[in-house]
Design an enzyme around this catalytic site. Structure first.
Site, PDB file in Angstrom:
ATOM      1  N   SER A 118      29.258 -31.509  17.964  1.00 31.31           N
ATOM      2  CA  SER A 118      28.080 -31.319  17.117  1.00 31.31           C
ATOM      3  C   SER A 118      26.917 -32.201  17.507  1.00 31.31           C
ATOM      4  CB  SER A 118      28.493 -31.642  15.687  1.00 31.31           C
ATOM      5  OG  SER A 118      27.371 -31.707  14.872  1.00 31.31           O
ATOM      6  N   TYR A 142      30.546 -37.383   9.380  1.00 34.33           N
ATOM      7  CA  TYR A 142      30.910 -36.194  10.155  1.00 34.33           C
ATOM      8  C   TYR A 142      30.571 -36.410  11.633  1.00 34.33           C
ATOM      9  CZ  TYR A 142      30.407 -31.594  12.259  1.00 34.33           C
ATOM     10  OH  TYR A 142      30.481 -30.537  13.123  1.00 34.33           O
ATOM     11  N   LYS A 146      33.013 -36.820  15.123  1.00 32.79           N
ATOM     12  CA  LYS A 146      32.873 -35.977  16.315  1.00 32.79           C
ATOM     13  C   LYS A 146      32.611 -36.834  17.563  1.00 32.79           C
ATOM     14  CE  LYS A 146      33.566 -31.782  14.882  1.00 32.79           C
ATOM     15  NZ  LYS A 146      34.443 -30.807  15.529  1.00 32.79           N
TER      16      LYS A 146
HETATM   17  N1  UFG Z   1      18.368 -27.203   3.890  1.00 32.71           N
HETATM   18  C1  UFG Z   1      17.528 -26.983   2.830  1.00 32.71           C
HETATM   19  N2  UFG Z   1      17.998 -26.241   1.786  1.00 32.71           N
HETATM   20  C2  UFG Z   1      19.274 -25.728   1.759  1.00 32.71           C
HETATM   21  C3  UFG Z   1      20.120 -25.963   2.865  1.00 32.71           C
HETATM   22  C4  UFG Z   1      19.628 -26.707   3.910  1.00 32.71           C
HETATM   23  O1  UFG Z   1      16.379 -27.433   2.807  1.00 32.71           O
HETATM   24  O2  UFG Z   1      19.660 -25.074   0.768  1.00 32.71           O
HETATM   25  C5  UFG Z   1      17.861 -27.976   5.041  1.00 32.71           C
HETATM   26  C6  UFG Z   1      18.658 -29.215   5.346  1.00 32.71           C
HETATM   27  O3  UFG Z   1      18.180 -30.320   4.621  1.00 32.71           O
HETATM   28  C7  UFG Z   1      18.470 -29.346   6.852  1.00 32.71           C
HETATM   29  C8  UFG Z   1      18.313 -27.891   7.335  1.00 32.71           C
HETATM   30  O4  UFG Z   1      17.987 -27.143   6.182  1.00 32.71           O
HETATM   31  O5  UFG Z   1      17.276 -30.005   7.109  1.00 32.71           O
HETATM   32  C9  UFG Z   1      19.592 -27.333   7.921  1.00 32.71           C
HETATM   33  O6  UFG Z   1      20.650 -27.613   7.023  1.00 32.71           O
HETATM   34  P1  UFG Z   1      22.080 -26.945   7.143  1.00 32.71           P
HETATM   35  O7  UFG Z   1      22.871 -27.375   5.960  1.00 32.71           O
HETATM   36  O8  UFG Z   1      21.945 -25.486   7.387  1.00 32.71           O
HETATM   37  O9  UFG Z   1      22.674 -27.578   8.476  1.00 32.71           O
HETATM   38  P2  UFG Z   1      22.750 -29.110   8.922  1.00 32.71           P
HETATM   39  O10 UFG Z   1      21.587 -29.363   9.860  1.00 32.71           O
HETATM   40  O11 UFG Z   1      22.918 -30.035   7.803  1.00 32.71           O
HETATM   41  O12 UFG Z   1      24.119 -29.151   9.717  1.00 32.71           O
HETATM   42  C10 UFG Z   1      24.509 -28.154  10.640  1.00 32.71           C
HETATM   43  C11 UFG Z   1      26.021 -28.108  10.640  1.00 32.71           C
HETATM   44  C12 UFG Z   1      26.566 -29.408  11.184  1.00 32.71           C
HETATM   45  C13 UFG Z   1      25.913 -29.727  12.516  1.00 32.71           C
HETATM   46  C14 UFG Z   1      24.411 -29.710  12.413  1.00 32.71           C
HETATM   47  C15 UFG Z   1      23.813 -29.930  13.789  1.00 32.71           C
HETATM   48  O13 UFG Z   1      26.517 -27.905   9.322  1.00 32.71           O
HETATM   49  O14 UFG Z   1      27.954 -29.247  11.346  1.00 32.71           O
HETATM   50  O15 UFG Z   1      23.995 -28.460  11.915  1.00 32.71           O
HETATM   51  O16 UFG Z   1      22.432 -29.822  13.791  1.00 32.71           O
HETATM   52  F1  UFG Z   1      26.272 -30.970  12.891  1.00 32.71           F
END
Ligand code: UFG
Length: 331
Positions: A118, A142, A146
């Protein structure tokens, strides 16, 4: 005759099930090991051999490794935010689970390993496009697990000469369409987490009474919302197959997998509005714990060494996620 057998750990989950299906489509024999803790039975491809169990159960791991030449290792806990409140579960499942897998692979003389890793291993970086050589400084447990796995596997490669590759995903999205040859119906493998935390499915599910929450409006980015790099799950798995074909004993390589382009949360909402041709209800909310402001990949290494390029864009990811959620009755 089918090609060699591949063990797909976590093959009932979104990314693992897509890998299993694409490998089977290409003629590989597949065994799936999954404890169904977050994966779904309906995702298990009937063409695969299925072992229900966790990596931490020696017996299940034993059974799953029979006749296997290569392991695609997806089984893991993978939610950034959850890892902040339950770090113990992440260290146990991810690190101890991989340790058990490595021990069992050695016992069975399985020497090829493709690991799902990741972008969370990098944490916040000062460079705008993250390279594999950038130092890992995870901002959440997390990502720390990894990174620990990569270091553990590196030691294994040096000591025992196995062949391994770690693929560091940026934000995976979209869905894989399977055609059921019997019913001729199309079926999707999509992310159906419960609760769903990922941005694209949550945008698609947003309603007036439950608008999409934009986590933070004061990040150091042009529009104040976080920037991420999105990759379609089908492009992602294509690169795994290329990475497998490039494995060499005694070598460990790390590749970033993304699109190389960053989109802010607000830009993703905009793209969804264009694809779905409707306004998405949205509200601004507090920052989410553990989130880095910007994660964008430099994918030149994968392009050059694996001869791989992503073929699908953000609109494709929104469109496919929408079709899959619709087919699953989730919207
Ligand atoms: N976000 C929102 N509202 C939501 C969901 C997400 O604003 O309802 C934002 C988050 O704060 C973040 C972005 O959208 O800035 C992406 O969030 P995600 O939850 O879709 O994904 P993450 O970036 O947190 O994490 C994902 C995977 C991880 C991986 C990561 C790598 O879940 O396993 O991408 O970039 F490590």
């Amino acid at each position: 005759m089918s090609k060699s057998r591949i063990l797909v750990t976590g093959g009932a989950g979104y990314i693992g099930a897509t890998a299993a299906a694409m490998l089977l489509d290409k003629g590989y024999a597949v065994t799936i090991l999954d404890d169904l803790s977050t994966g779904f039975k309906k995702n298990i491809d009937p063409r695969a051999r299925f072992v229900q169990g966790s990596l931490l159960e020696k017996g299940a791991c034993h059974q799953a490794l029979s006749e296997v030449e290569t392991v695609f290792h997806f089984a893991a806990k993978s939610l950034v935010n959850e890892s902040m409140s339950k770090p113990d579960i992440y260290w146990k499942n991810n690190v101890l689970g991989t340790r058990t897998l490595l021990d069992q692979m050695r016992e069975f003389n399985v020497q090829k390993l493709v690991i799902s890793s990741s972008a969370a291993t990098y944490g916040e970086q000062s460079s705008s496009h993250i390279k594999e050589s950038d130092l890992g400084e995870p901002t959440n447990p997390y990502g720390a697990t990894k990174l620990a796995i990569d270091n553990m596997v590196l030691g294994e490669v040096h000591a025992y000469g196995i062949a391994a590759v770690s693929l560091r995903y940026f934000n995976v999205a979209g869905a894989y369409k399977l055609i059921d040859l019997n019913s001729k119906e199309s079926k999707y493998i999509a992310e159906l987490h419960n609760p769903e935390t990922h941005l694209i499915p949550n945008i698609i599910k947003a309603t007036k009474s439950e608008p999409i929450k934009i986590f933070g409006n004061d990040w150091p980015t042009p529009d104040g919302s976080c920037i991420r790099d999105y990759i379609h799950v089908e492009d992602l798995i294509e690169s795994h197959i290329k990475a497998m074909e490039n494995l060499e004993n005694g070598k460990f390589e790390i590749y970033n997998l993304g699109s190389g382009t960053g989109y802010s949360v607000k830009q993703v909402i905009n793209a969804a509005e264009n694809v779905l041709k409707r306004e998405i209800p949205k509200i601004e909310a507090e920052r989410r714990a553990g989130d880095p402001a910007i994660l964008i990949s430099d994918i030149n290494k994968a392009k050059e060494k694996l001869d791989w390029v992503p073929t699908k864009n953000l609109e494709d990811m929104v469109r496919d996620t929408y079709s899959a959620l619709l087919a699953a009755g989730k919207i």
